[in-house]
Write a protein that holds these residues in place. Structure first.
Motif, PDB file in Angstrom:
ATOM      1  N   PHE A  66       0.915  -1.151  -0.180  1.00 21.61           N
ATOM      2  CA  PHE A  66       0.377   0.074   0.015  1.00 21.61           C
ATOM      3  C   PHE A  66       0.963   1.147  -0.118  1.00 21.61           C
ATOM      4  O   PHE A  66       0.786   1.640  -0.462  1.00 21.61           O
ATOM      5  CB  PHE A  66      -1.362   0.015   1.285  1.00 21.61           C
ATOM      6  N   LEU A  67       1.880   1.552   0.762  1.00 23.79           N
ATOM      7  CA  LEU A  67       2.615   1.910   1.209  1.00 23.79           C
ATOM      8  C   LEU A  67       4.380   2.103   0.108  1.00 23.79           C
ATOM      9  O   LEU A  67       4.131   3.289  -0.777  1.00 23.79           O
ATOM     10  CB  LEU A  67       3.196   2.585   2.487  1.00 23.79           C
ATOM     11  N   HIS A  68       4.217   1.620  -0.601  1.00 26.73           N
ATOM     12  CA  HIS A  68       5.607   1.273  -0.797  1.00 26.73           C
ATOM     13  C   HIS A  68       6.005   0.499  -2.405  1.00 26.73           C
ATOM     14  O   HIS A  68       6.901  -0.130  -3.476  1.00 26.73           O
ATOM     15  CB  HIS A  68       7.022   0.994   0.163  1.00 26.73           C
ATOM     16  N   SER A  69       4.371   0.850  -3.044  1.00 31.36           N
ATOM     17  CA  SER A  69       4.963   0.524  -4.376  1.00 31.36           C
ATOM     18  C   SER A  69       5.480   0.768  -5.653  1.00 31.36           C
ATOM     19  O   SER A  69       5.993   2.350  -5.688  1.00 31.36           O
ATOM     20  CB  SER A  69       3.355  -0.039  -5.407  1.00 31.36           C
ATOM     21  N   ARG A  70       5.802   0.866  -6.354  1.00 27.64           N
ATOM     22  CA  ARG A  70       7.580   0.587  -6.864  1.00 27.64           C
ATOM     23  C   ARG A  70       6.761   1.427  -8.499  1.00 27.64           C
ATOM     24  O   ARG A  70       7.305   2.643  -8.958  1.00 27.64           O
ATOM     25  CB  ARG A  70       8.502   0.106  -7.699  1.00 27.64           C
ATOM     26  N   LEU A  71       5.766   0.701  -8.695  1.00 30.64           N
ATOM     27  CA  LEU A  71       5.047   0.867 -10.340  1.00 30.64           C
ATOM     28  C   LEU A  71       6.025   0.590 -11.476  1.00 30.64           C
ATOM     29  O   LEU A  71       5.584   2.193 -12.117  1.00 30.64           O
ATOM     30  CB  LEU A  71       3.931   1.958 -10.026  1.00 30.64           C
ATOM     31  N   PRO A  72       6.370  -0.428 -11.502  1.00 36.40           N
ATOM     32  CA  PRO A  72       6.948  -0.072 -12.808  1.00 36.40           C
ATOM     33  C   PRO A  72       6.567   0.309 -14.081  1.00 36.40           C
ATOM     34  O   PRO A  72       5.617  -0.883 -14.400  1.00 36.40           O
ATOM     35  CB  PRO A  72       8.034  -1.691 -12.835  1.00 36.40           C
ATOM     36  N   GLU A  73       7.736   0.000 -15.224  1.00 36.20           N
ATOM     37  CA  GLU A  73       7.394   1.157 -16.081  1.00 36.20           C
ATOM     38  C   GLU A  73       6.490  -0.172 -16.833  1.00 36.20           C
ATOM     39  O   GLU A  73       5.228  -0.139 -17.588  1.00 36.20           O
ATOM     40  CB  GLU A  73       7.990   1.815 -16.632  1.00 36.20           C
ATOM     41  N   ASP A  74       7.395  -1.297 -16.583  1.00 35.67           N
ATOM     42  CA  ASP A  74       7.687  -2.672 -17.890  1.00 35.67           C
ATOM     43  C   ASP A  74       5.804  -3.222 -16.921  1.00 35.67           C
ATOM     44  O   ASP A  74       5.412  -3.604 -18.108  1.00 35.67           O
ATOM     45  CB  ASP A  74       8.246  -3.289 -17.522  1.00 35.67           C
TER      46      ASP A  74
END
Length: 410
Positions: free
Chosen positions: A106-114
């Motif tokens: 919830f707090l630390h997702s990186r949301l990687p572009e790929d």
């Protein structure tokens, strides 16, 4: 035992200790869903919900999956018109580890572009799956039609076009704008120690400081009329309905009882008349959808192409004449059914967790099961008749039809 506390940053936490169970369900509720999106970014709440499981600074996507399976638990999320929920359910022995895992995504997702690009394809497949499931798709079409495809009428999944347009910048901005202290509610139910849970939460989500102004509501206008979507299906799927009531309405128990008599259950009027007596359909039911400031009462039926107009006429006549034909015996049975359904729904820790959060979001207070059952028993026969008279007698219905047909009349 229920208890309401606040974290150090003032996020409300609803806690209910349930003796005799070994499971715990912990949920984070964010007050954002599809109604708060623009048409250009429709579906972003749901898309972000997916993306938070795609890896954090400490765990990869696969490590998240392996860890929750190793704990024998369930880590999941869902998006609605007005909220997005992330939850974990597992044995009480593993609650500290489960809390750490839930807070990490919830707090630390990186949301990687790929992963964003990959997830676009997955969500588009989800959209296509709904479109290929007509008994689901008809509800989306009905909601879009009656609310003019804006506000409450925006679909949760979005469209293929909007999903393809999402960028990491869009997701980060959505988090900044909506994932705030004022928009967050935490609920936890099961075999818990209140102080331990608060300690774990304060060490993580209790440290966030970004805040926002509460949502403002402009009640959407309900659109009456008929919409026919021609599609090659084996059956004709239809939704008939009218404007309902808001979630916090004092008439909400009268509405639930009316719905129970009309089409909730195998003894309901529509099930008995359309399926059992006439054999016109396999699936038939009524339902209510209520939100902060508006609502919908609807009936769904899946039937044959030679029978659909007859079914429409039966449903319309049942609703219009309901206030004059409903009996006190039906209301008494409906009260027993509704109370039984309530108790069964609260048998699980996940049911309790959901109930706690929804009450906080929509009513701002805890309402015990005994209070709810007392309120159900307190509904008068005249209240149900008056509500049905107001909703149905003027015949201002909306109708959406999906299937191999070109027209319909309500």
């Amino acid at each position: 035992m229920f208890k309401k506390e606040y974290l150090d940053n003032k996020i409300p936490v609803l806690l209910e200790r349930i003796k005799g169970v070994r499971s715990v369900c912990l949920g984070i509720w964010v007050k954002v869903g599809s109604r708060y999106e623009t048409k250009q970014k429709n579906g972003i709440s749901h898309f972000l919900e997916h993306m938070l499981f795609k890896g954090t600074k400490r765990r990869s996507q696969k490590e998240i999956a392996v860890e929750i399976d190793s704990l024998g638990g369930d880590l999941n999320a869902y998006t609605s018109k007005e909220t997005t929920t992330f939850y974990i359910k597992l044995l009480d022995d593993y609650l500290e580890k489960g809390t750490d895992l839930l807070m990490d995504i919830f707090l630390h997702s990186r949301l990687p572009e790929d992963e964003i690009e990959k997830e676009k394809g997955i969500v588009i497949e989800e959209i296509k799956m709904v479109e290929d499931t007509p008994d689901d798709y008809i509800h989306d079409l009905f909601s879009e039609y009656v609310w003019n495809r804006e506000d409450i009428g925006l679909g949760i999944l979005g469209t293929k076009k909007t999903v393809r347009s999402f960028t990491k910048k869009d997701l980060v901005e959505h988090i900044r704008k909506h994932y705030t202290i004022s928009n967050t509610v935490i609920s936890c139910a099961g075999n818990i120690e209140h102080e331990e849970v608060l300690k774990w939460l304060n060490s993580s989500i209790g440290k966030i400081s970004n805040d926002s102004q509460p949502h403002t509501y402009s009640k959407p206008k309900f659109h009456h009329g008929t919409k026919v979507v021609t599609k090659d299906c084996a059956e004709v799927h239809l939704c008939i309905g009218t404007e309902g009531i808001a979630q916090g309405s004092p008439e909400r128990y009268a509405m639930l009882l009316m719905n129970t008599v009309i089409g909730a259950g195998v003894s309901s009027r529509l099930f008995q008349e359309i399926r059992e007596q006439r054999g016109l359909a396999y699936s038939v039911y009524s339902y209510t959808s209520s939100y902060h400031d508006c609502g919908l009462f609807g009936v769904y039926v899946g039937t044959g192409r030679k029978k659909y107009q007859q079914v429409i006429d039966i449903v319309r006549d049942e609703l219009v004449t309901f206030k004059d034909t409903v009996s006190e015996d039906e209301l008494t049975r409906a009260k027993k059914q509704l109370k039984g359904n309530l108790v069964l729904a609260l048998e699980s820790t996940s049911g309790r967790m959901n109930n706690l959060a929804r009450q906080e979001i929509y009513y701002g207070k805890y309402i015990s099961p005994s209070e709810i059952m007392k309120a159900i028993d307190g509904v008068r026969f005249s209240e149900v008749r008056e509500l049905s008279d107001r909703l149905f007698t003027d015949r201002k219905f909306a109708l959406t039809v999906l299937g191999p047909v070109k027209n319909a009349l309500i």
